[in-house]
Design an enzyme around this catalytic site. Structure first.
Site, PDB file in Angstrom:
ATOM      1  N   LYS A 100     -54.685 -12.399  28.346  1.00  0.00           N
ATOM      2  CA  LYS A 100     -54.647 -11.109  29.052  1.00  0.00           C
ATOM      3  C   LYS A 100     -55.641 -10.198  28.344  1.00  0.00           C
ATOM      4  CE  LYS A 100     -51.019 -11.204  31.994  1.00  0.00           C
ATOM      5  NZ  LYS A 100     -49.665 -10.966  31.492  1.00  0.00           N
ATOM      6  N   HIS A 149     -56.795  -4.569  25.922  1.00  0.00           N
ATOM      7  CA  HIS A 149     -57.381  -3.321  26.431  1.00  0.00           C
ATOM      8  C   HIS A 149     -56.939  -2.127  25.598  1.00  0.00           C
ATOM      9  CE1 HIS A 149     -53.552  -2.201  28.284  1.00  0.00           C
ATOM     10  NE2 HIS A 149     -53.466  -3.444  28.670  1.00  0.00           N
ATOM     11  N   HIS A 180     -53.591  -1.354  23.881  1.00  0.00           N
ATOM     12  CA  HIS A 180     -53.123  -1.963  22.634  1.00  0.00           C
ATOM     13  C   HIS A 180     -53.627  -1.252  21.393  1.00  0.00           C
ATOM     14  CE1 HIS A 180     -52.930  -5.452  25.453  1.00  0.00           C
ATOM     15  NE2 HIS A 180     -51.737  -5.500  24.918  1.00  0.00           N
TER      16      HIS A 180
END
Ligand code: ARG
Length: 576
Positions: free
Chosen positions: A131, A134, A137
């Site tokens: 994933k 981005h 985080h």
């Protein structure tokens, strides 16, 4: 442990005012809002009853008992208060002496032994495999890193865990997508970004051909049944993701002790489940297994799905039991967005109901949302801002600014990285956690605002003064007994000294509240006080006695600034 000047004076007063109870001296002492009235003020109201006198009269008597000496320069009764002025030379030599004493003991000022023998586990960053990593985080990563540094500074042993989100039905989809469309060279070249594009493609194609979803379910079941080929591919996804994100962790100087995530625990849930059964806590609910939490006013905690597979909470239960066994932690911290509040509240409660006494040591540390000024962030819209891109952009923008300000700077790239990344981290840690953050480059990189670059620039400037002093006068810090503290009695030196003194309290406070921003703001306060001091007090042009005293204070300032920045995960460039 160092004793701050206020505590020292309180101890003195206990000796000098035998008629007053030590407990009252300790608790009633105030710092006047208007510092012109004094450095400390002691209100006499509470003594009136005991001493059978009016407070103003008591104030006069107590003030008279103090007289004048080398610690308390002046004591004055003002109404019911004894206002005290601390001798400025004493204050300078006391504070600098405490700092010197600390380093003579081989410690850094502000550190402590509070945590000796205690272990704290921190679960942060905890990215999801395949994933996007981005900007959502960023917060967990920098808050967790800072708290871990603060804890180490206070003597705790820490275990930083990146609890990978590497299990779940989405990996069935990844397997199918990869087998159908995956191209090896693209994986090599684009890493996670390519994996994410495969995942997106899977969803597009499954909209047209829903049978893909059945295939994905079957693929995930194969993983759960230990199919070697599937698991090998899954492990590759994990490795590719980790290799990719390691670049970001390198930039942020963030490191983990363990990457054991959901994929490690999904088949180790027997232990919590058997305790739940034993205690009669596991209830049936339409074929699924749950723990009822209605008495606690919460929705039930889902433990097993109808098909017997585990859930996010189940894996957290297994993971925390493993952590308790492996690390015997005193506390286990979970740093995630506020939206997971209920999840943690639920399963912490389940641990408590299981009768595990350490349930009280589990702490969720939530934070608010981050968004960009133009509202971009969501994963769904495809509008993802990859953290790596954001950091690179910050570095590039910083480089452009610095090429204008200081084109001759050596190692421009290294400094632009320290400042660009530092600015982003600093900005993220500037407010209390729960506050939402809006990311605006202009604000983040403003060299004159309350920003990372401002503090770093102040640090670099102070270091440059010290280097010049070394070159011109052979200056080196040496011992405090060579320094005339009587030179450091002007308003600006005193202000700076008082702020420097408070470093240990700020660190302890940040730890108590799990709030790195207290340290971020502290570094701004130090930088601002230093800049005022420096502006008002020439250093290199002064005669030797003054020069040396001011250099000594500058030296201490740089040490504390560097340490403060380190605690929030920001580096301190020597030149910029
Ligand atoms: N991977 C999760 C996410 O990104 C965070 C995991 C937090 N830690 C935990 N033990 N649940 O949303």
């Amino acid at each position: 442990m160092s004793v701050n000047s206020q505590q020292y004076i309180i101890e003195e007063l206990k000796k000098r005012w035998p008629s007053v109870s030590p407990e009252i001296i300790e608790t009633a002492m105030e710092v006047p809002k208007d510092r012109k009235l004094g450095d400390l003020a002691f209100p006499c109201f509470r003594l009136a009853k005991e001493l059978r006198k009016a407070p103003p009269l008591i104030a006069q008597e107590l003030a008279a008992q103090l007289g004048t000496d080398e610690v308390i320069e002046k004591a004055q009764a003002v109404g019911p208060y004894v206002n005290m002025f601390v001798n400025k030379t004493w204050l300078a030599s006391y504070v600098l002496g405490q700092i010197e004493k600390t380093s003579a003991e081989g410690r850094v000022y502000g550190s402590s032994l509070e945590g000796e023998g205690k272990t704290i586990v921190l679960d942060y960053s905890s990215i999801n495999v395949a994933k996007p990593f981005h900007i959502g985080h960023l917060r967990t990563t920098v808050i967790g890193n800072s708290i871990s540094r603060i804890l180490k500074f206070m003597g705790y042993k820490t275990v930083s865990i990146n609890y990978l989100g590497d299990w779940g039905t989405q990996f069935g989809k990844m397997l199918v997508a990869y087998r159908k469309w995956g191209e090896e060279e693209k994986v090599q070249k684009d890493g996670i970004r390519y994996l994410v594009s495969l995942y997106v493609r899977f969803h597009d194609e499954a909209d047209k051909d829903p049978s893909l979803n059945d295939e994905a379910r079957a693929a995930f079941t194969a993983m759960e049944h230990g199919d070697e080929e599937s698991l090998a591919l899954w492990r590759r996804f994990v490795d590719i993701s980790l290799k990719d994100v390691s670049r970001v962790y390198e930039l942020l100087d963030v490191h983990f002790d363990s990457y054991k995530g959901e994929g490690y625990f999904w088949d180790k849930t027997d232990k919590p489940i058997s305790i739940l059964k034993e205690k009669g806590l596991l209830k049936d609910s339409e074929g699924a297994k749950i723990v009822d939490l209605s008495e606690e006013g919460m929705p039930p905690c889902l433990i097993l799905k109808k098909d017997g597979s585990t859930l996010y909470a189940t894996r957290d239960l297994a993971a925390v039991m493993y952590r308790k066994e492996t690390y015997d932690f005193d506390k286990c911290l979970y740093i995630t967005g506020l939206e997971q509040k209920l999840h943690f509240a639920q399963w912490f409660k389940v641990i408590e109901k299981m009768g595990l006494p350490w349930a009280k040591d589990l702490i969720h540390i939530p934070y608010g949302l981050i968004s960009l000024e133009d509202g971009k962030l969501s994963t769904r819209g495809g509008n993802v801002i990859w953290l790596e891109d954001l950091l690179k952009e910050a570095i590039a923008k910083t480089k452009a600014i610095m090429e204008e300000k200081n084109p001759d700077l050596e190692n421009m790239d290294e400094v632009a990285t320290q400042v660009g990344v530092g600015a982003v981290v600093f900005h993220d840690l500037f407010n209390n956690r729960i506050k939402d953050v809006t990311f605006k480059f202009d604000e983040v990189l403003n060299f004159d605002g309350e920003t990372g670059p401002y503090v770093q620039y102040t640090y670099a400037r102070a270091r440059s003064v010290l280097r010049k002093a070394e070159a011109q006068y052979g200056w080196s810090k040496g011992n405090l007994d060579q320094i005339s503290c009587s030179v450091l009695t002007d308003e600006y030196s005193q202000e700076l000294i008082k702020i420097l003194e408070s470093f240990p309290d700020k660190v302890a406070d940040a730890k108590e509240k799990w709030e790195p921003y207290l340290i971020t703001r502290y570094t701004v306060a130090v930088a601002t006080a230093f800049n005022r001091f420096y502006h008002e007090n020439p250093i290199l042009m002064e005669e030797e006695e003054k020069r040396n005293a001011r250099l000594y204070l500058t030296e201490i300032t740089t040490e504390i600034l560097r340490q403060g920045l380190y605690l929030i995960g920001v580096s301190a460039p020597e030149k910029m």
